[in-house]
Scaffold this motif. Structure first.
Motif, PDB file in Angstrom:
ATOM      1  N   THR A   1     -21.997  15.589  20.804  1.00 41.62           N
ATOM      2  CA  THR A   1     -23.087  16.149  19.984  1.00 41.62           C
ATOM      3  C   THR A   1     -23.658  15.096  19.051  1.00 41.62           C
ATOM      4  O   THR A   1     -24.874  15.006  18.847  1.00 41.62           O
ATOM      5  N   PHE A   2     -22.754  14.267  18.476  1.00 43.10           N
ATOM      6  CA  PHE A   2     -23.205  13.278  17.495  1.00 43.10           C
ATOM      7  C   PHE A   2     -24.201  12.300  18.106  1.00 43.10           C
ATOM      8  O   PHE A   2     -25.255  12.017  17.539  1.00 43.10           O
ATOM      9  N   TYR A   3     -23.896  11.786  19.304  1.00 45.34           N
ATOM     10  CA  TYR A   3     -24.774  10.783  19.905  1.00 45.34           C
ATOM     11  C   TYR A   3     -26.038  11.391  20.533  1.00 45.34           C
ATOM     12  O   TYR A   3     -26.892  10.652  21.025  1.00 45.34           O
ATOM     13  N   SER A   4     -26.144  12.730  20.495  1.00 51.98           N
ATOM     14  CA  SER A   4     -27.398  13.361  20.943  1.00 51.98           C
ATOM     15  C   SER A   4     -28.372  13.573  19.785  1.00 51.98           C
ATOM     16  O   SER A   4     -29.493  14.028  19.995  1.00 51.98           O
ATOM     17  N   LEU A   5     -27.932  13.241  18.550  1.00 48.61           N
ATOM     18  CA  LEU A   5     -28.819  13.379  17.391  1.00 48.61           C
ATOM     19  C   LEU A   5     -29.975  12.388  17.497  1.00 48.61           C
ATOM     20  O   LEU A   5     -29.803  11.267  17.999  1.00 48.61           O
ATOM     21  N   PRO A   6     -31.177  12.751  16.995  1.00 51.47           N
ATOM     22  CA  PRO A   6     -32.331  11.835  17.060  1.00 51.47           C
ATOM     23  C   PRO A   6     -32.060  10.518  16.348  1.00 51.47           C
ATOM     24  O   PRO A   6     -32.587   9.476  16.749  1.00 51.47           O
ATOM     25  N   THR A   7     -31.244  10.542  15.289  1.00 55.48           N
ATOM     26  CA  THR A   7     -31.001   9.317  14.529  1.00 55.48           C
ATOM     27  C   THR A   7     -30.028   8.377  15.215  1.00 55.48           C
ATOM     28  O   THR A   7     -29.902   7.207  14.819  1.00 55.48           O
TER      29      THR A   7
END
Length: 733
Positions: free
Chosen positions: A237-243
């Motif tokens: 989930t973390f690496y799917s964030l836009p940032t």
């Protein structure tokens, strides 16, 4: 020094406004199509409403479509969301309490948060038990088979503030919760030796500690209370964030946000949480969501003294002492500038005083000449009646009477000036006319009106009380006439005092008497030169009073006419005077004839609605010649007056409107014939007694001479009455 500090403060305020505007423009959602709020709750990313608006299924929110519009966590048994705090990484939800209203031990399991990226915040929540002798406990079993216990026992009296407890109600106790709490079981155990079979309900629940201390009142079995949850992301989930998408380690190090990883007992993986770096604020989960903030523009600025300056370096501030050596030139410049400004202010003030004094001297010289001219004019008339009663008012007295000539005191406007309603120091209500301009011609008209009105003392002429020559424009003070003008009276719908036939005839007689007095009975003949319905005022008893003598002239007794430029109002001006520029007493008679036609027809002197003749005079005469008189009369006149009386008054008006001035009657004849019409039951009775109309006039003249001899000697002693009514006086040009 002080000036420089003020400039620095102003610069800081500007920077604060720019930062606040940047925050206002920053959006809390991933794109503009996503809904930003539901009801009163803001929904920032990573949460969202609708496809593509949230980071993962566990962060999907459903906005309940009803009148309350409540946001609900879809995958979390539709718990209601109360608040989302991106900065702290928490979400407040409405969570049901556990209760038991029996004496039997009861237990419940709370498994909603197992194996999901949410947990109960140990920093914001407390475990609370309520009820007499209620022993409540909770335990949590973690994936590594470790167990955490907690709980407390509520007494049957008021609990003291011990061990950091904030539970200050009876039958209440409070305990902390273990860290990383996701799933727990609750047991309510009643101590029967204390409650003696009581049916009182017992409660055990997690609750937002701050809300519990400030807003909690009484529990009930079906209520829900606020509970604070934290959230985290797994690696996927973390690496799917836009940032975080496609970001290198170098780019991450230079970014405006940072993310932390730590292991929790309740997790079989490392959780991740993000926040904006120091000196930045906003949403760390969106591209550009963290906005640079000026720490020196915040509350930290108050920690620096006036002599220190605040420096901001990479999100951190410090107070720097002044360097007086470097600031010496600025101090010199500041002192010099201040002295220069003070000099300019003093010089400007001194120049203003000098100019104002010179203007006052010139104005006083002008006022002195005006007073001298008026006093000379009045002195030549001292042998005439009432001149000594004309008062010279002070300007401050009239300013106070009109509240400095406030706009709401205006009761009329005309070509010669504006009329204000005022109250003198003795309580008398007056009308004060303020001239529009102060050229020599207008001032001569002003002096002329004062001189003429000072000679007149008649019940049907507006009384002049005095004047003022201490102002830029002359001021005339009249008695206050409350019921407006004759023109207003004829055109308005006055149900209380309607313009009946008797009222119209009485007004015509009073105006005729006043004009006869001006032409014949005053100390020297006076030509009004502007008789019209707007210059005829009505007092509290609807008695007529002639006003506005600005262009009037006094002539010698043996003088037959006055040669002058044509003055007056279109529709009332004598055609013979218009052609010859010679004004006679018969010119006033013509204007009175127009007023008499207005009284009979209710029509205006000039009207575009008349197809043949826009002027009432020509229209009235031509209608009589075509025997159409009764087609143009006012309906009230037709209903109330006798036909013979209408015809008699109409014939008087027609004679007054004769184009040949010599054929017009004098105001003495007009007044006599109108009074005879008023007194006689029917004109035809006089005709039967005396024969033709000429014989009637002869007989009326004899009777009127008797009345004239006995009354005119005392007419000048009749004082014009004034009124304290609140209706406006209109003085038109």
């Amino acid at each position: 020094m002080a000036l420089q500090m003020v400039r620095s403060r102003m610069l800081v305020l500007v920077m604060m406004c720019l930062v606040l505007n940047a925050f206002a423009r920053a959006s809390n959602v991933i794109n503009s199509s996503c809904q930003e709020d539901c009801g009163n709750v803001s929904i920032p990313y990573p949460f969202g409403i609708g496809n593509g608006c949230y980071v993962a299924d566990w962060f999907e929110i459903v906005c309940k479509n009803d009148s309350l519009r409540k946001p609900l966590l879809k995958r979390f048994n539709y718990l209601e969301v109360l608040e989302i705090n991106v900065t702290k990484g928490t979400v407040r939800v409405s969570y049901p309490i556990f209760s038991s209203c029996t004496n039997v031990t009861n237990s419940t399991k709370n498994l909603e948060l197992e194996k999901i990226p949410f947990g109960f915040s140990e920093f914001d929540n407390s475990f609370v038990a309520m009820g007499c002798n209620n022993s409540a406990s909770m335990w949590s079993i973690f994936p590594d088979d470790s167990v955490s216990y907690g709980g407390c026992k509520s007494p049957c009296d008021r609990a003291p503030f011990t061990n950091g407890s904030h539970c200050n109600a009876t039958n209440c106790c409070q305990a902390t919760i273990p860290s990383d709490l996701q799933a727990f079981s609750t047991t309510l155990e009643s101590k029967s030796s204390y409650n003696n079979g009581s049916r009182e309900c017992k409660y055990a629940f997690l609750v937002d500690q701050n809300w519990f201390e400030t807003s909690f009142t009484e529990p009930n079995p079906n209520m829900s209370v606020p509970v604070v949850l934290y959230w985290n992301f797994d690696n996927t989930t973390f690496y799917s964030l836009p940032t975080m998408k496609n970001m290198t380690a170098r780019e991450y190090k230079k970014s405006s946000y940072s993310c932390q990883r730590w292991a929790r007992k309740s997790r079989n993986f490392t959780s991740i949480f993000c926040q904006c770096r120091g000196g930045y604020g906003g949403n760390p989960y969106l591209l550009g969501g963290c906005v640079d903030t000026d720490e020196c523009a915040s509350a930290h600025l108050n920690q620096c003294t006036y002599e220190e300056r605040c420096e901001n370096t990479e999100g951190y501030y410090r107070c720097v002492p002044p360097n007086y050596k470097n600031k010496k030139p600025f101090i010199i410049i500041g002192v010099s500038t201040s002295l220069g400004v003070l000099f300019l202010i003093f010089g400007g003030w001194w120049s203003y005083k000098v100019i104002k004094k010179r203007m006052r001297i010139k104005r006083n010289e002008k006022f002195f000449k005006q007073r001298l001219l008026l006093q000379q004019q009045l002195f030549t008339n001292m042998n005439r009646v009432n001149v000594e009663n004309t008062k010279l008012f002070k300007s401050k007295e009239l300013e106070k009477a009109t509240d400095h000539f406030r706009a709401d005191r205006i009761i009329g406007r005309g070509g010669q000036g504006t009329v204000y309603k005022g109250m003198l120091a003795n309580g008398r209500i007056v009308a004060i006319k303020r001239s529009n301009i102060v050229d020599e011609k207008k001032f001569q008209e002003f002096v002329n009106e004062v001189v003429i009105l000072s000679q007149i003392n008649h019940r049907n002429v507006v009384k002049l009380l005095g004047c003022c020559l201490e102002t830029e424009v002359p001021l005339l003070v009249y008695e206050f006439i409350p019921n407006g003008t004759l023109a207003q009276y004829l055109n308005s719908q006055n149900e209380e005092f309607p313009p009946t036939w008797d009222m119209r005839l009485r007004i015509a007689i009073e105006v005729a008497r006043a004009l006869f007095y001006l032409h014949s009975a005053a100390s020297s003949p006076i030509y009004h030169r502007d008789i019209k319905s707007t210059n005829i005022l009505l007092d509290e008893k609807y008695r007529a009073k002639i006003a506005d003598f600005g262009i009037s002239r006094s002539v010698a007794i043996d003088q037959t006419h006055l040669s002058t430029l044509v003055h007056g109002t279109f529709g009332y001006v004598d055609p013979e005077y218009f052609q010859s520029s010679q004004f006679t007493n018969k010119s006033d008679v013509y204007s009175f004839g127009v007023v008499l036609a207005e009284l009979l027809t209710g029509e205006k002197a000039i009207s575009s609605s008349r197809t043949e003749d826009t002027g009432l005079a020509a229209f009235f005469v031509s209608s009589m010649e075509r025997n159409n008189l009764f087609d143009i009369l006012d309906n009230r006149v037709l209903k109330e007056a006798e036909k013979e009386k209408i015809i008699a008054v109409a014939k008087i008006a027609k004679r007054c409107l004769n184009l040949n001035g010599k054929e017009r009657p004098s105001m003495r004849e007009v007044a006599m014939e109108l009074e005879a019409n008023q007194m006689s039951p029917k004109v035809s009775n006089l005709q039967e007694k005396y024969g033709e109309i000429e014989d009637v006039r002869s007989e009326i003249s004899k009777q009127y001479d008797v009345v004239y001899i006995s009354t005119m000697s005392s007419m000048d002693s009749i004082l014009a009455t004034s009124s304290l009514d609140s209706q406006p006086l209109i003085l038109s040009s």
